[in-house]
Design an enzyme around this catalytic site. Structure first.
Site, mmCIF file in Angstrom:
data_model
loop_
_atom_site.group_PDB
_atom_site.id
_atom_site.type_symbol
_atom_site.label_atom_id
_atom_site.label_comp_id
_atom_site.label_asym_id
_atom_site.label_seq_id
_atom_site.Cartn_x
_atom_site.Cartn_y
_atom_site.Cartn_z
ATOM 1 N N HIS A 1 -1.839 0.916 -10.198
ATOM 2 C CA HIS A 1 -2.369 0.119 -9.334
ATOM 3 C C HIS A 1 -2.965 -1.084 -10.171
ATOM 4 O O HIS A 1 -4.125 -1.289 -10.057
ATOM 5 C CB HIS A 1 -3.380 0.842 -8.485
ATOM 6 C CG HIS A 1 -3.831 -0.088 -7.260
ATOM 7 N ND1 HIS A 1 -4.098 0.658 -5.993
ATOM 8 C CD2 HIS A 1 -3.960 -1.232 -6.834
ATOM 9 C CE1 HIS A 1 -4.254 -0.011 -5.084
ATOM 10 N NE2 HIS A 1 -4.117 -1.457 -5.558
ATOM 11 N N ARG B 1 0.951 -1.132 -0.028
ATOM 12 C CA ARG B 1 0.123 -0.179 -0.091
ATOM 13 C C ARG B 1 0.859 1.253 0.038
ATOM 14 O O ARG B 1 2.165 1.154 0.557
ATOM 15 C CB ARG B 1 -0.788 -0.313 1.264
ATOM 16 C CG ARG B 1 -2.169 -1.073 1.265
ATOM 17 C CD ARG B 1 -2.980 -0.679 0.185
ATOM 18 N NE ARG B 1 -4.432 -1.346 0.289
ATOM 19 C CZ ARG B 1 -4.276 -2.442 -0.644
ATOM 20 N NH1 ARG B 1 -3.440 -2.941 -1.547
ATOM 21 N NH2 ARG B 1 -5.479 -3.318 -0.682
#
Length: 310
Positions: free
Chosen positions: A273, A225
């Protein structure tokens, strides 16, 4: 109890896509969105970046279900609410993650990053070919994804180590644990792959102190993350010549702003992402099964440990 499922996401198109998929695949699940009659009576919510006041607006909720493998997008308030939280587990997602990390590993092994940089300067330069066994790869996080990636890298011939908070044993993987073990592993790490879940204990773990423990010329792949990385420390380590570069797929703010200095940091490759996603059919089937299991037996699959946050 009933088969109601409340959809709560920050994207109207994604919400509509999920609702249509449930109707097509699992019509026995009564999918509701904000504004629907009876939505306030739902006892399970399927979430992607829900608003912090979700439980105030829907006080009958008894379970929160992430639409992904990670749960940090729920936010600290919901994760500490005491409600059970479930996530999606997808074997295809594991394979996708391994493929992405292999791309990064091959970049380091075969100097594709340097070759790409040379092309922009019309520069012809060869590099010595190194065998995979010459590349020391370390995986931070040995959960289901981390273990799959570590084993996959080892099968391709890389020298693989792995780190977790508590002791683990994996065939063919040199496992470390705890703070002392992390330092020992980093000393021998040329390529560091972050697959940790984001929690208070791991936030900001990719920082200057960690980078300085790696040998000169080290490379980072962050597929955990954005909150794991102190990006100023990464840029400083690369600009100083200590780190060779990084492959980054996750960020604190997504999309990454065009003015962010990471875009122009030499040696950094940015992807939007896309390392790996749970497939839509898998999401629908696992969540639907959980709704029915919760209704009929009060049982849940893929429930996280609320203490650890994963």
């Amino acid at each position: 109890m009933n088969n109601d499922l409340l959809l709560v996401t920050n994207n109207e198109k994604y919400t509509a896509k999920l609702k249509a998929a449930f109707l097509a695949r699992r019509p026995e699940i009564n999918v509701l969105v904000a504004g629907d009659a009876g939505a306030e009576q739902a006892q399970m919510a399927l979430c992607w970046h829900p608003e912090a006041d979700l439980l105030t607006r829907y006080p009958n909720l008894k379970c929160l279900h992430s639409v992904a493998a990670g749960v940090d997008h729920l936010g600290a308030g919901l994760l500490t609410s005491g409600l059970p939280v479930c996530r999606v587990v997808d074997d295809h997602q594991k394979q996708g993650m391994l493929e992405y990390v292999l791309w990064g590993a091959l970049t380091v092994q075969r100097n594709f990053d340097k070759i790409s940089a040379n092309q922009s300067e019309s520069k012809w330069q060869g590099f010595r070919q190194r065998p995979a066994s010459d590349i020391r790869v370390s995986v931070l996080g040995l959960g289901e994804l981390g273990q799959f990636v570590a084993r996959g890298l080892a099968q391709f011939g890389y020298r693989v180590s792995g780190w977790s908070r508590s002791p683990k044993t994996l065939n063919g993987i040199h496992c470390y644990h705890g703070q002392e073990g992390l330092g020992e592993m980093l000393k021998e790490t040329e390529l560091l792959v972050n697959l940790l879940p984001l929690s208070p204990a791991t936030k900001g773990i990719l920082n200057k102190d960690l980078f300085n423990k790696m040998p000169e010329g080290g490379y980072l792949i962050n597929v955990g993350r954005g909150g794991h990385l102190i990006q100023e420390d990464l840029i400083e380590s690369i600009d100083a010549g200590h780190l060779r570069g990084a492959l980054l797929d996750v960020f604190n703010q997504e999309p990454l702003p065009a003015t962010d200095p990471l875009w122009t940091t030499k040696g950094v490759t940015i992807t939007p992402h896309l390392a790996s996603d749970a497939s839509l059919p898998t999401i629908i089937e696992q969540v639907a099964d959980n709704v029915l299991s919760f209704v009929s037996k009060g049982e849940l699959n893929n429930q996280i440990d609320l203490t650890n946050g994963y």
